[in-house]
Write an enzyme that holds these catalytic residues in place. Sequence first.
Site, mmCIF file in Angstrom:
data_model
loop_
_atom_site.group_PDB
_atom_site.id
_atom_site.type_symbol
_atom_site.label_atom_id
_atom_site.label_comp_id
_atom_site.label_asym_id
_atom_site.label_seq_id
_atom_site.Cartn_x
_atom_site.Cartn_y
_atom_site.Cartn_z
ATOM 1 N N TYR A 151 20.980 -26.071 -23.571
ATOM 2 C CA TYR A 151 21.225 -26.099 -25.015
ATOM 3 C C TYR A 151 22.372 -25.155 -25.380
ATOM 4 O O TYR A 151 23.284 -25.535 -26.128
ATOM 5 C CB TYR A 151 19.947 -25.693 -25.744
ATOM 6 C CG TYR A 151 20.043 -25.772 -27.257
ATOM 7 C CD1 TYR A 151 20.052 -27.001 -27.906
ATOM 8 C CD2 TYR A 151 20.119 -24.617 -28.037
ATOM 9 C CE1 TYR A 151 20.134 -27.087 -29.277
ATOM 10 C CE2 TYR A 151 20.207 -24.690 -29.414
ATOM 11 C CZ TYR A 151 20.213 -25.924 -30.032
ATOM 12 O OH TYR A 151 20.303 -25.998 -31.396
ATOM 13 N N SER A 154 25.720 -26.513 -24.224
ATOM 14 C CA SER A 154 26.194 -27.609 -25.072
ATOM 15 C C SER A 154 26.702 -27.102 -26.416
ATOM 16 O O SER A 154 27.737 -27.557 -26.911
ATOM 17 C CB SER A 154 25.087 -28.643 -25.277
ATOM 18 O OG SER A 154 24.010 -28.125 -26.043
#
Length: 256
Positions: A151, A154
Amino acid sequence: MDKQSVVVVTGAGSGIGQATAIAFSKQGHFVVGLDLSEAGLQKTKSLIAADRFHAVDLDVRDEVQVAEAFKYVRSTGLNLHAVAACAGVAKTSAVHEQSEEDWDFIVDINLKGVWLTAKSAMTIFLKQGKGSFIAVGSDASVRGASGYAAYCASKHGVLGLVRCLALDYGPLGIRSNAVCPGFVLTPKMDALLSDSSDPEAEMKSYAKEVPLGRFAQPDEVAKVILHLASDDASYTNGAIYSLDGGATAGHFSPLV
């Protein structure tokens, strides 16, 4: 502000995307909402005047599907006022335990999806000579978090992309910015904490890191997105708007 215009919102079926779609529609814009969840889009549609919302059920990881959605945008004949890339997912895992499938799922939606959305948006903005692109990053765009490697990677990538968009397209009248919320009270947050042995205790633990002592509401994020898309932010380009109650300002230790 030109109210005879269209706005594209990804992730419009719930949470931040839904709140953003509703907020733009209340300003008089025609909203094209993109989401993988048809049920979520129908829920959003029920909250917006029928003549101000068009739902497109798609996967933001698919270039053909995204391009087709923007083909529809062009067919409206309306000026494309703004594009808000709100679609995102989160899963927790230690790096050595994370599957390649989960890594790709998170990175492809959170980063590739923003890139594909920007790619199609820029083709229209370039013809117009103006436009505003807003990506939803995260406090995880500017700091690490235990168990959130995919996460964080990204969301860090989203900031790099937005900064390059600002540099490459700013001279052509196109502004690109990012809003980076901390935890927001959305279904995604509920799902993320559902695997916890004690969700309430975990929420309280995260809240202790926030100087304002609470999490954001989706409409609070939507308001920032609307501002960044507006003429009031006409000189704002390449900005990273932290919306986390002060959590990333530094080490927080309550004085009282």
